[in-house]
Design an enzyme around this catalytic site. Structure first.
Site, PDB file in Angstrom:
ATOM      1  N   HIS A  99      63.332  11.122 -42.579  1.00 53.63           N
ATOM      2  CA  HIS A  99      63.069  11.861 -43.807  1.00 53.63           C
ATOM      3  C   HIS A  99      64.332  11.863 -44.671  1.00 53.63           C
ATOM      4  O   HIS A  99      65.443  11.656 -44.165  1.00 53.63           O
ATOM      5  CB  HIS A  99      62.660  13.298 -43.493  1.00 53.63           C
ATOM      6  CG  HIS A  99      61.270  13.424 -42.956  1.00 53.63           C
ATOM      7  ND1 HIS A  99      60.610  14.631 -42.862  1.00 53.63           N
ATOM      8  CD2 HIS A  99      60.403  12.487 -42.482  1.00 53.63           C
ATOM      9  CE1 HIS A  99      59.403  14.446 -42.349  1.00 53.63           C
ATOM     10  NE2 HIS A  99      59.256  13.150 -42.114  1.00 53.63           N
ATOM     11  N   GLU A 148      66.031  14.240 -45.982  1.00 54.38           N
ATOM     12  CA  GLU A 148      67.048  15.211 -45.573  1.00 54.38           C
ATOM     13  C   GLU A 148      67.850  14.728 -44.367  1.00 54.38           C
ATOM     14  O   GLU A 148      69.069  14.895 -44.316  1.00 54.38           O
ATOM     15  CB  GLU A 148      66.379  16.548 -45.221  1.00 54.38           C
ATOM     16  CG  GLU A 148      65.599  17.184 -46.353  1.00 54.38           C
ATOM     17  CD  GLU A 148      64.115  16.880 -46.279  1.00 54.38           C
ATOM     18  OE1 GLU A 148      63.308  17.807 -46.487  1.00 54.38           O
ATOM     19  OE2 GLU A 148      63.762  15.708 -46.007  1.00 54.38           O
ATOM     20  N   CYS A 188      60.481  20.178 -44.023  1.00 56.57           N
ATOM     21  CA  CYS A 188      59.547  20.433 -42.921  1.00 56.57           C
ATOM     22  C   CYS A 188      60.305  21.119 -41.775  1.00 56.57           C
ATOM     23  O   CYS A 188      61.512  21.352 -41.865  1.00 56.57           O
ATOM     24  CB  CYS A 188      58.927  19.122 -42.451  1.00 56.57           C
ATOM     25  SG  CYS A 188      60.115  18.006 -41.656  1.00 56.57           S
ATOM     26  N   CYS A 218      63.284  18.953 -40.388  1.00 56.76           N
ATOM     27  CA  CYS A 218      64.455  18.929 -41.265  1.00 56.76           C
ATOM     28  C   CYS A 218      65.127  20.294 -41.333  1.00 56.76           C
ATOM     29  O   CYS A 218      66.361  20.387 -41.387  1.00 56.76           O
ATOM     30  CB  CYS A 218      64.056  18.449 -42.658  1.00 56.76           C
ATOM     31  SG  CYS A 218      63.493  16.734 -42.687  1.00 56.76           S
TER      32      CYS A 218
END
Length: 202
Positions: free
Chosen positions: A85, A87, A115, A118
């Site tokens: 992701h 992040e 999420c 993260c």
């Protein structure tokens, strides 16, 4: 105004250097502080890279002392990595730049609410603050569905500011999924128009 323009150019150079893996040192002027909107716009530019690669358009960057320590955009599909992701990639880059997996006194800017995965990484990294654009009503872990970052059961909490440049972030994500749905519909119609081959039995 001239000084701000120069710093804007330097920040853009720093972001480009991070993206293309070049060694670039950015001079820090402590008396200039950029707004959350400024940094979120940089994250939106990163999200556009994900968009062009067929990834869900989310971009993130980690900032400390007016310097970008790390930047990333969603690459789970292209890297065959469910953890890739925006992040996470920004945190990995920042950890290498800082030579430390702890990143105190830093702020993560991301176009979509983090999420659970993260959010957990942000807690472990000891990031001070998260600023995001679009709320995620399905899996958001910064208050929308879960409140991971401010849960007092952790020994660290991350301050959260949501809804910055929200409309632009939402529109970018909605445009991506609309385009993908249309592409899937077109592919399905093409498949139906060709038809399935007939099996002939002797």
């Amino acid at each position: 105004m001239e000084t701000i323009a120069i710093m804007h150019k330097l920040a853009c150079c720093k972001l480009s250097a991070l993206i293309f893996g070049k060694n670039f040192i950015l001079m820090s002027l402590p008396f200039i502080t950029y707004s959350d909107e400024y940094w979120l716009q940089q994250a939106l530019d990163l999200a556009e890279r994900a968009y062009q690669q067929g990834e869900v358009p989310v971009g993130a960057l980690l900032v400390r002392d007016n310097q970008i320590l790390g930047a990333g955009w969603n690459q789970s599909i292209s890297q065959h990595d469910p953890s890739a992701h925006a992040e996470i990639l920004a945190l990995r880059a920042a950890g290498l730049a800082a030579n430390n997996y702890r990143l105190p006194k830093s702020t993560l800017y991301v176009t979509l609410e983090p999420c659970v995965m993260c959010a957990g990484a942000l807690l472990h990294a000891r990031v001070d603050r998260v600023v995001f654009g679009a709320y995620d009503a399905k899996t958001g872990a910064a208050g929308s569905v879960f409140d991971v970052l401010l849960d007092r059961r952790h020994n660290h909490q991350v301050q959260v500011t949501g809804g910055v440049l929200q409309q632009a972030c939402v529109e970018q994500i909605q445009a991506f999924f609309k385009e993908r749905r249309l592409a899937q519909k077109a592919a399905k119609l093409k498949h139906l128009s060709v038809g399935e081959p007939t099996n002939l039995k002797n």
